[in-house]
Write a protein that holds these residues in place. Sequence first.
Motif, PDB file in Angstrom:
ATOM      1  N   ILE A 194      52.519  37.236  45.770  1.00 48.39           N
ATOM      2  CA  ILE A 194      51.400  37.746  44.974  1.00 48.39           C
ATOM      3  C   ILE A 194      50.160  37.799  45.855  1.00 48.39           C
ATOM      4  O   ILE A 194      49.771  36.788  46.460  1.00 48.39           O
ATOM      5  N   LEU A 195      49.534  38.965  45.933  1.00 52.39           N
ATOM      6  CA  LEU A 195      48.352  39.166  46.759  1.00 52.39           C
ATOM      7  C   LEU A 195      47.154  39.433  45.852  1.00 52.39           C
ATOM      8  O   LEU A 195      47.209  40.326  45.006  1.00 52.39           O
ATOM      9  N   VAL A 196      46.087  38.682  46.035  1.00 54.05           N
ATOM     10  CA  VAL A 196      44.875  38.837  45.236  1.00 54.05           C
ATOM     11  C   VAL A 196      43.754  39.279  46.168  1.00 54.05           C
ATOM     12  O   VAL A 196      43.304  38.505  47.023  1.00 54.05           O
ATOM     13  N   ALA A 197      43.329  40.524  46.043  1.00 51.35           N
ATOM     14  CA  ALA A 197      42.265  41.066  46.891  1.00 51.35           C
ATOM     15  C   ALA A 197      40.994  41.181  46.063  1.00 51.35           C
ATOM     16  O   ALA A 197      41.004  41.803  44.999  1.00 51.35           O
ATOM     17  N   GLY A 211      40.277  37.754  49.670  1.00 53.80           N
ATOM     18  CA  GLY A 211      38.859  38.064  49.720  1.00 53.80           C
ATOM     19  C   GLY A 211      38.613  39.557  49.586  1.00 53.80           C
ATOM     20  O   GLY A 211      39.530  40.355  49.369  1.00 53.80           O
ATOM     21  N   ALA A 212      37.352  39.943  49.730  1.00 52.08           N
ATOM     22  CA  ALA A 212      36.978  41.363  49.630  1.00 52.08           C
ATOM     23  C   ALA A 212      37.462  42.122  50.862  1.00 52.08           C
ATOM     24  O   ALA A 212      37.360  41.626  51.984  1.00 52.08           O
ATOM     25  N   GLY A 239      43.785  43.808  42.623  1.00 51.13           N
ATOM     26  CA  GLY A 239      42.538  44.077  43.319  1.00 51.13           C
ATOM     27  C   GLY A 239      41.391  44.164  42.339  1.00 51.13           C
ATOM     28  O   GLY A 239      41.459  44.927  41.375  1.00 51.13           O
ATOM     29  N   GLY A 240      40.362  43.356  42.532  1.00 52.92           N
ATOM     30  CA  GLY A 240      39.235  43.392  41.616  1.00 52.92           C
ATOM     31  C   GLY A 240      38.372  42.158  41.723  1.00 52.92           C
ATOM     32  O   GLY A 240      38.619  41.276  42.558  1.00 52.92           O
ATOM     33  N   GLN A 241      37.372  42.091  40.870  1.00 53.19           N
ATOM     34  CA  GLN A 241      36.464  40.953  40.872  1.00 53.19           C
ATOM     35  C   GLN A 241      37.177  39.717  40.340  1.00 53.19           C
ATOM     36  O   GLN A 241      37.917  39.779  39.361  1.00 53.19           O
ATOM     37  N   ILE A 242      36.927  38.593  40.994  1.00 54.98           N
ATOM     38  CA  ILE A 242      37.550  37.334  40.579  1.00 54.98           C
ATOM     39  C   ILE A 242      36.493  36.512  39.858  1.00 54.98           C
ATOM     40  O   ILE A 242      35.683  35.808  40.470  1.00 54.98           O
TER      41      ILE A 242
END
Length: 215
Positions: free
Chosen positions: A53-56, A81-82, A25-28
């Motif tokens: 893998i989850l990218v938030a 996404g956010a 979780g964080g800024q991409i």
Amino acid sequence: MPPWASSKQLTTRPLPGPPLRVIFGGQIAKGRGIDTLVDAALLLQSQSSSVQILVAGEGPERRVLEERAAGLGLSNIEFLGALPREEYRDLARSAHVGLAITVPGISPPSFPSKIVEYCSLGIPVLVCVEASSDAGEFVIQNGAGLSVPAGDPEALAIAIRKLERSLHTGELKKMSVAAHDVFNARLSVERVVEHLDRIARDTLSSPQIEADIEP
């Protein structure tokens, strides 16, 4: 008080069942190391791993990385996404491992605040940071997760496979308990304030300081 240190009561959760779910979780953005995570996802998929893998998060590199993952035919990484903070925390509670990742070559050593939030939720941490940081050593010494060098997708994939196996052996559960324990003992706002207060008191009571502040 920073948002990851919210005074709202945090609750841990029972360890979810398989497959292993890894969350970031964080800024991409450039310099965040998410490209290394995509490369690791490719390696994991080629090895028939069932890891998810989850990218938030949002940022200028999200579309580029999402398109790259799609172009590689990756089905094991999802860009969400956010998310509202509470929705993100609920998602994190459904994960097995939290990822703290940077890039090589950073001079000032970092200690990602994500480590604090993951530990507060009892989520083992996979640290993938620059060589100058001792964040990985801190996590390993406290039994709260694993650490690999930044910018090394092969090492990252190997660590994720190790965590995948530990889900079945019970080791991941031990890491989860240790993560929550180290938060309560070292990382909570209350503990940090206590440490800072102790340092201030010790400093002000030193003979040299007392001499300097004599009228």
